[in-house]
Motif scaffolding. Structure first.
Motif, PDB file in Angstrom:
ATOM      1  N   HIS A 132       7.773  -0.930   9.963  1.00  0.00           N
ATOM      2  CA  HIS A 132       7.131  -1.874  10.877  1.00  0.00           C
ATOM      3  C   HIS A 132       6.285  -2.885  10.101  1.00  0.00           C
ATOM      4  O   HIS A 132       5.218  -3.290  10.541  1.00  0.00           O
ATOM      5  N   GLY A 133       6.756  -3.238   8.925  1.00  0.00           N
ATOM      6  CA  GLY A 133       6.047  -4.220   8.131  1.00  0.00           C
ATOM      7  C   GLY A 133       4.840  -3.677   7.401  1.00  0.00           C
ATOM      8  O   GLY A 133       4.130  -4.411   6.743  1.00  0.00           O
ATOM      9  N   VAL A 134       4.625  -2.374   7.508  1.00  0.00           N
ATOM     10  CA  VAL A 134       3.484  -1.770   6.831  1.00  0.00           C
ATOM     11  C   VAL A 134       3.984  -0.915   5.681  1.00  0.00           C
ATOM     12  O   VAL A 134       4.854  -0.067   5.865  1.00  0.00           O
ATOM     13  N   ARG A 135       3.422  -1.166   4.523  1.00  0.00           N
ATOM     14  CA  ARG A 135       3.850  -0.413   3.361  1.00  0.00           C
ATOM     15  C   ARG A 135       3.174   0.950   3.346  1.00  0.00           C
ATOM     16  O   ARG A 135       1.964   1.057   3.484  1.00  0.00           O
ATOM     17  N   ARG A 136       3.944   1.961   3.159  1.00  0.00           N
ATOM     18  CA  ARG A 136       3.401   3.306   3.122  1.00  0.00           C
ATOM     19  C   ARG A 136       3.874   4.000   1.863  1.00  0.00           C
ATOM     20  O   ARG A 136       5.006   3.810   1.431  1.00  0.00           O
ATOM     21  N   HIS A 137       2.989   4.809   1.318  1.00  0.00           N
ATOM     22  CA  HIS A 137       3.338   5.551   0.115  1.00  0.00           C
ATOM     23  C   HIS A 137       3.344   7.037   0.414  1.00  0.00           C
ATOM     24  O   HIS A 137       2.585   7.512   1.252  1.00  0.00           O
ATOM     25  N   VAL A 179      -3.850   4.008  -3.562  1.00  0.00           N
ATOM     26  CA  VAL A 179      -2.826   4.250  -2.553  1.00  0.00           C
ATOM     27  C   VAL A 179      -3.055   5.638  -1.974  1.00  0.00           C
ATOM     28  O   VAL A 179      -3.555   6.532  -2.635  1.00  0.00           O
ATOM     29  N   VAL A 180      -2.712   5.779  -0.724  1.00  0.00           N
ATOM     30  CA  VAL A 180      -2.907   7.044  -0.038  1.00  0.00           C
ATOM     31  C   VAL A 180      -1.566   7.528   0.478  1.00  0.00           C
ATOM     32  O   VAL A 180      -0.813   6.763   1.075  1.00  0.00           O
ATOM     33  N   CYS A 181      -1.294   8.774   0.258  1.00  0.00           N
ATOM     34  CA  CYS A 181      -0.058   9.339   0.775  1.00  0.00           C
ATOM     35  C   CYS A 181      -0.085   9.273   2.295  1.00  0.00           C
ATOM     36  O   CYS A 181      -1.046   9.705   2.927  1.00  0.00           O
ATOM     37  N   GLY A 182       0.961   8.713   2.873  1.00  0.00           N
ATOM     38  CA  GLY A 182       1.001   8.537   4.317  1.00  0.00           C
ATOM     39  C   GLY A 182       1.169   9.840   5.074  1.00  0.00           C
ATOM     40  O   GLY A 182       1.107   9.867   6.290  1.00  0.00           O
ATOM     41  N   ARG A 183       1.374  10.904   4.358  1.00  0.00           N
ATOM     42  CA  ARG A 183       1.609  12.155   5.048  1.00  0.00           C
ATOM     43  C   ARG A 183       0.477  13.149   4.826  1.00  0.00           C
ATOM     44  O   ARG A 183      -0.098  13.655   5.777  1.00  0.00           O
ATOM     45  N   CYS A 184       0.169  13.445   3.574  1.00  0.00           N
ATOM     46  CA  CYS A 184      -0.843  14.471   3.316  1.00  0.00           C
ATOM     47  C   CYS A 184      -2.204  13.850   3.006  1.00  0.00           C
ATOM     48  O   CYS A 184      -3.206  14.537   2.989  1.00  0.00           O
ATOM     49  N   GLY A 185      -2.228  12.552   2.740  1.00  0.00           N
ATOM     50  CA  GLY A 185      -3.500  11.876   2.562  1.00  0.00           C
ATOM     51  C   GLY A 185      -4.068  11.919   1.153  1.00  0.00           C
ATOM     52  O   GLY A 185      -5.163  11.429   0.914  1.00  0.00           O
ATOM     53  N   ILE A 186      -3.318  12.472   0.207  1.00  0.00           N
ATOM     54  CA  ILE A 186      -3.809  12.495  -1.167  1.00  0.00           C
ATOM     55  C   ILE A 186      -3.867  11.065  -1.703  1.00  0.00           C
ATOM     56  O   ILE A 186      -3.066  10.222  -1.323  1.00  0.00           O
ATOM     57  N   ARG A 187      -4.854  10.817  -2.547  1.00  0.00           N
ATOM     58  CA  ARG A 187      -5.041   9.461  -3.048  1.00  0.00           C
ATOM     59  C   ARG A 187      -4.615   9.364  -4.498  1.00  0.00           C
ATOM     60  O   ARG A 187      -4.691  10.332  -5.240  1.00  0.00           O
TER      61      ARG A 187
END
Ligand code: ZN
Length: 70
Positions: free
Chosen positions: A43-48, A20-28
């Motif tokens: 919008h139907g897209v899962r974000r972490h 999973v990738v952080c949707g803000r800072c991009g850390i994995r």
């Protein structure tokens, strides 16, 4: 411990679905993300979001704002 922690819906992501990738800072992070991570669906897209970002975004998430404005 036979079955993985299913979350109900399989999102059918390609190869990188195991991280999973952080949707803000991009850390994995490996799947599943730590409990400190936040998951939101926009919008139907899962974000972490990682712990640090989630804390900052909590207001935005509660305000039902899209993350695109950051
Ligand atoms: Zn982050």
């Amino acid at each position: 411990m036979a079955s993985p922690p299913g979350d109900g819906d399989r999102d059918g992501s390609p190869a990188e679905s195991r991280s999973v990738v952080c949707g803000r800072c991009g850390i994995r992070s490996a799947e599943p993300p730590p409990l400190t991570w936040t998951c939101s669906v926009e919008h139907g897209v899962r974000r972490h979001f990682c712990e640090a970002c989630a804390r900052e975004n909590l207001r935005a998430i509660e305000g039902r704002l899209d993350s695109d404005w950051w």
